[in-house]
Design a protein around this motif. Structure first.
Motif, PDB file in Angstrom:
ATOM      1  N   PHE A 240       0.987  -1.247  -0.054  1.00 38.68           N
ATOM      2  CA  PHE A 240      -0.149   0.065  -0.088  1.00 38.68           C
ATOM      3  C   PHE A 240       1.020   1.241  -0.026  1.00 38.68           C
ATOM      4  O   PHE A 240       2.051   1.284   0.741  1.00 38.68           O
ATOM      5  N   VAL A 241       0.334   2.110  -0.657  1.00 43.47           N
ATOM      6  CA  VAL A 241       1.107   3.568  -0.779  1.00 43.47           C
ATOM      7  C   VAL A 241      -0.054   4.745  -0.641  1.00 43.47           C
ATOM      8  O   VAL A 241      -0.963   4.632  -1.567  1.00 43.47           O
ATOM      9  N   ASP A 242       0.329   5.441   0.300  1.00 51.99           N
ATOM     10  CA  ASP A 242      -1.100   6.523   0.529  1.00 51.99           C
ATOM     11  C   ASP A 242      -2.391   5.756   0.790  1.00 51.99           C
ATOM     12  O   ASP A 242      -3.575   6.137   0.176  1.00 51.99           O
ATOM     13  N   ALA A 243      -2.429   4.742   1.322  1.00 48.83           N
ATOM     14  CA  ALA A 243      -3.803   3.932   1.902  1.00 48.83           C
ATOM     15  C   ALA A 243      -4.139   3.139   0.753  1.00 48.83           C
ATOM     16  O   ALA A 243      -5.274   2.492   0.799  1.00 48.83           O
ATOM     17  N   LEU A 244      -3.569   3.291  -0.414  1.00 50.75           N
ATOM     18  CA  LEU A 244      -4.316   2.659  -1.644  1.00 50.75           C
ATOM     19  C   LEU A 244      -3.123   1.154  -2.046  1.00 50.75           C
ATOM     20  O   LEU A 244      -2.187   1.520  -1.855  1.00 50.75           O
ATOM     21  N   PRO A 245      -3.807   0.240  -2.400  1.00 56.53           N
ATOM     22  CA  PRO A 245      -2.916  -0.988  -2.838  1.00 56.53           C
ATOM     23  C   PRO A 245      -2.301  -0.390  -4.248  1.00 56.53           C
ATOM     24  O   PRO A 245      -2.988  -0.191  -5.162  1.00 56.53           O
ATOM     25  N   VAL A 246      -0.926  -0.944  -4.255  1.00 55.36           N
ATOM     26  CA  VAL A 246      -0.167  -0.462  -5.469  1.00 55.36           C
ATOM     27  C   VAL A 246       0.470  -1.586  -6.333  1.00 55.36           C
ATOM     28  O   VAL A 246       0.910  -1.683  -7.336  1.00 55.36           O
ATOM     29  N   ALA A 247       0.902  -2.730  -5.704  1.00 57.29           N
ATOM     30  CA  ALA A 247       1.714  -3.817  -5.805  1.00 57.29           C
ATOM     31  C   ALA A 247       1.399  -5.002  -5.047  1.00 57.29           C
ATOM     32  O   ALA A 247       0.869  -5.134  -4.011  1.00 57.29           O
ATOM     33  N   PHE A 248       1.544  -6.296  -6.058  1.00 56.38           N
ATOM     34  CA  PHE A 248       1.507  -7.485  -5.333  1.00 56.38           C
ATOM     35  C   PHE A 248       2.870  -7.936  -4.942  1.00 56.38           C
ATOM     36  O   PHE A 248       3.950  -7.683  -5.835  1.00 56.38           O
ATOM     37  N   ILE A 249       3.094  -8.604  -4.059  1.00 59.12           N
ATOM     38  CA  ILE A 249       4.502  -9.191  -3.967  1.00 59.12           C
ATOM     39  C   ILE A 249       4.210 -10.923  -3.541  1.00 59.12           C
ATOM     40  O   ILE A 249       3.090 -11.444  -3.378  1.00 59.12           O
ATOM     41  N   ASP A 250       5.497 -11.481  -3.524  1.00 58.38           N
ATOM     42  CA  ASP A 250       5.556 -13.121  -3.271  1.00 58.38           C
ATOM     43  C   ASP A 250       4.663 -13.720  -4.110  1.00 58.38           C
ATOM     44  O   ASP A 250       3.660 -14.323  -3.945  1.00 58.38           O
ATOM     45  N   PHE A 251       5.507 -13.983  -5.438  1.00 56.35           N
ATOM     46  CA  PHE A 251       4.789 -14.582  -6.444  1.00 56.35           C
ATOM     47  C   PHE A 251       5.149 -16.143  -6.255  1.00 56.35           C
ATOM     48  O   PHE A 251       5.122 -16.752  -7.453  1.00 56.35           O
ATOM     49  N   ASP A 252       5.549 -16.733  -5.225  1.00 54.66           N
ATOM     50  CA  ASP A 252       6.000 -18.138  -5.228  1.00 54.66           C
ATOM     51  C   ASP A 252       4.729 -19.188  -5.513  1.00 54.66           C
ATOM     52  O   ASP A 252       5.109 -20.256  -5.938  1.00 54.66           O
ATOM     53  N   THR A 253       3.474 -18.671  -5.335  1.00 59.49           N
ATOM     54  CA  THR A 253       2.608 -19.610  -5.823  1.00 59.49           C
ATOM     55  C   THR A 253       1.874 -19.366  -7.083  1.00 59.49           C
ATOM     56  O   THR A 253       0.944 -20.031  -7.650  1.00 59.49           O
ATOM     57  N   ALA A 254       2.460 -18.354  -7.920  1.00 57.68           N
ATOM     58  CA  ALA A 254       2.093 -18.050  -9.208  1.00 57.68           C
ATOM     59  C   ALA A 254       1.912 -19.368 -10.114  1.00 57.68           C
ATOM     60  O   ALA A 254       2.951 -20.091  -9.970  1.00 57.68           O
ATOM     61  N   ALA A 255       1.091 -19.346 -11.163  1.00 58.86           N
ATOM     62  CA  ALA A 255       0.755 -20.526 -11.775  1.00 58.86           C
ATOM     63  C   ALA A 255      -0.224 -20.285 -12.876  1.00 58.86           C
ATOM     64  O   ALA A 255      -1.053 -19.512 -12.547  1.00 58.86           O
ATOM     65  N   PRO A 256      -0.316 -20.894 -14.047  1.00 62.77           N
ATOM     66  CA  PRO A 256      -1.263 -20.796 -15.036  1.00 62.77           C
ATOM     67  C   PRO A 256      -2.528 -21.129 -14.175  1.00 62.77           C
ATOM     68  O   PRO A 256      -2.857 -21.929 -13.375  1.00 62.77           O
ATOM     69  N   GLY A 257      -3.576 -20.497 -14.771  1.00 63.47           N
ATOM     70  CA  GLY A 257      -5.001 -20.574 -13.964  1.00 63.47           C
ATOM     71  C   GLY A 257      -6.103 -19.913 -14.733  1.00 63.47           C
ATOM     72  O   GLY A 257      -5.982 -19.225 -15.733  1.00 63.47           O
ATOM     73  N   ASP A 258      -7.091 -19.865 -13.861  1.00 64.70           N
ATOM     74  CA  ASP A 258      -8.285 -19.058 -14.565  1.00 64.70           C
ATOM     75  C   ASP A 258      -8.374 -17.884 -13.705  1.00 64.70           C
ATOM     76  O   ASP A 258      -8.244 -17.927 -12.501  1.00 64.70           O
ATOM     77  N   PRO A 259      -8.744 -16.595 -14.106  1.00 63.56           N
ATOM     78  CA  PRO A 259      -8.961 -15.479 -13.393  1.00 63.56           C
ATOM     79  C   PRO A 259     -10.004 -15.541 -12.175  1.00 63.56           C
ATOM     80  O   PRO A 259      -9.620 -14.984 -11.272  1.00 63.56           O
ATOM     81  N   LEU A 260     -11.052 -16.339 -12.146  1.00 66.48           N
ATOM     82  CA  LEU A 260     -11.980 -16.566 -10.977  1.00 66.48           C
ATOM     83  C   LEU A 260     -11.126 -17.038  -9.761  1.00 66.48           C
ATOM     84  O   LEU A 260     -11.523 -17.045  -8.679  1.00 66.48           O
ATOM     85  N   GLU A 261      -9.817 -17.810 -10.211  1.00 62.00           N
ATOM     86  CA  GLU A 261      -9.214 -18.453  -8.772  1.00 62.00           C
ATOM     87  C   GLU A 261      -8.818 -17.242  -8.135  1.00 62.00           C
ATOM     88  O   GLU A 261      -8.810 -17.240  -6.778  1.00 62.00           O
ATOM     89  N   ASP A 262      -8.113 -16.246  -8.717  1.00 65.19           N
ATOM     90  CA  ASP A 262      -7.590 -15.177  -7.893  1.00 65.19           C
ATOM     91  C   ASP A 262      -8.814 -14.194  -7.513  1.00 65.19           C
ATOM     92  O   ASP A 262      -8.776 -13.666  -6.385  1.00 65.19           O
ATOM     93  N   LEU A 263      -9.757 -14.004  -8.207  1.00 70.86           N
ATOM     94  CA  LEU A 263     -10.672 -12.984  -8.028  1.00 70.86           C
ATOM     95  C   LEU A 263     -11.492 -13.652  -6.851  1.00 70.86           C
ATOM     96  O   LEU A 263     -12.103 -12.910  -6.010  1.00 70.86           O
ATOM     97  N   GLY A 264     -11.812 -14.808  -7.050  1.00 71.81           N
ATOM     98  CA  GLY A 264     -12.603 -15.407  -5.681  1.00 71.81           C
ATOM     99  C   GLY A 264     -11.901 -15.282  -4.489  1.00 71.81           C
ATOM    100  O   GLY A 264     -12.636 -14.928  -3.480  1.00 71.81           O
ATOM    101  N   TYR A 265     -10.631 -15.428  -4.283  1.00 71.63           N
ATOM    102  CA  TYR A 265      -9.847 -15.555  -3.318  1.00 71.63           C
ATOM    103  C   TYR A 265      -9.659 -13.962  -2.717  1.00 71.63           C
ATOM    104  O   TYR A 265      -9.662 -13.728  -1.550  1.00 71.63           O
ATOM    105  N   MET A 266      -9.597 -13.139  -3.920  1.00 72.43           N
ATOM    106  CA  MET A 266      -9.341 -11.594  -3.612  1.00 72.43           C
ATOM    107  C   MET A 266     -10.921 -11.084  -2.977  1.00 72.43           C
ATOM    108  O   MET A 266     -10.866 -10.468  -1.774  1.00 72.43           O
ATOM    109  N   CYS A 267     -11.997 -11.615  -3.511  1.00 71.75           N
ATOM    110  CA  CYS A 267     -13.470 -11.267  -2.688  1.00 71.75           C
ATOM    111  C   CYS A 267     -13.350 -11.695  -1.377  1.00 71.75           C
ATOM    112  O   CYS A 267     -13.750 -11.132  -0.463  1.00 71.75           O
ATOM    113  N   TRP A 268     -12.835 -12.868  -1.224  1.00 72.05           N
ATOM    114  CA  TRP A 268     -13.039 -13.370  -0.036  1.00 72.05           C
ATOM    115  C   TRP A 268     -12.196 -12.731   1.402  1.00 72.05           C
ATOM    116  O   TRP A 268     -12.716 -12.046   2.229  1.00 72.05           O
TER     117      TRP A 268
END
Length: 242
Positions: A119-147
């Motif tokens: 976060f910078v100035d209270a807003l999210p600006v970047a993701f870190i820790d990509f060790d679990t990154a892998a090919p997938g479906d967008p809903l996998e990430d979006l479902g997790y983010m919504c949760w």
């Protein structure tokens, strides 16, 4: 230079900050992560660290992303939630159709919680820790983010109808199309169930994670409570997405 241990994560031990860099031990996914971060840089996506090679100790070296990372999950306002959704969409779009995604739609981060967000100035600006990154479906990430950004079973959390409104805000900021909105709650439930299974595997000894027995047990119980909470209010979440 002085090495400053970076705590907060349990999946990858031995992560340190050295000046304006982050060093972490190599792993089986180091090559993929390095290639992914180089690809994101080439695509002009600024919401991730840069891979800078390896140091004399053989550790992966990344640029340090200035800002702050939340130590725990908490309530976020609509502007923060929307910024997170837009950042995730930009990340997915930067990987869509590239060779790293293979036969899948995109490369997923698979752990886009606030605890892996700068976060910078209270807003999210970047993701870190990509060790679990892998090919997938967008809903996998979006479902997790919504949760992890909008939904909580904790007693002091906003009421379910407020959580449902924020799920709608996040989905809109991501630009989720109507057909996919109809299955977003299923994606949330799947990620909660997957989290419970992951920690159950850790408890059984089939996965190695730096955590105490109590922490592991707490993670399993929390994931199951979150799943029950989402399932209980499923209709409310679905109605908000229509």
């Amino acid at each position: 230079m002085t090495e400053m241990p970076l705590s907060g994560g349990r999946i990858t031990p031995g992560v340190v900050r050295v000046g304006n860099t982050v060093r972490r031990p190599t792993s089986a996914v180091s090559g993929f992560v390095a290639e992914l971060l180089h690809h994101l840089q080439q695509q002009g996506f600024n919401g991730a660290p840069r891979h800078l090679g390896r140091d004399a100790a053989g550790r992966d070296v990344f640029s340090y992303v200035p800002g702050w990372v939340p130590a725990r999950f908490q309530h976020w306002d609509d502007e923060q939630v929307a910024a997170a959704g837009a950042l995730l969409r930009a990340f997915h779009d930067a990987t869509r159709g590239c060779h790293l995604a293979g036969p899948r739609s995109v490369v997923c981060h698979h752990d886009v919680g606030p605890n892996n967000t700068v976060f910078v100035d209270a807003l999210p600006v970047a993701f870190i820790d990509f060790d679990t990154a892998a090919p997938g479906d967008p809903l996998e990430d979006l479902g997790y983010m919504c949760w992890t950004w909008c939904v909580s079973s904790k007693a002091g959390a906003p009421p379910a109808h407020v959580q449902a409104t924020q799920v709608r805000v996040l989905a809109a900021a991501y630009g989720l199309a109507s057909p996919e909105r109809a299955v977003l709650v299923d994606a949330m439930l799947e990620r909660q169930a997957r989290n419970a299974r992951f920690w159950a595997d850790v408890q059984a000894g089939s996965k190695a994670v730096e955590a105490t027995a109590q922490q592991i047990s707490d993670c399993i119980a929390w994931s199951r409570r979150e799943h029950e909470h989402t399932a209980e209010h499923r209709e409310m979440f679905e109605d908000a997405l229509k």
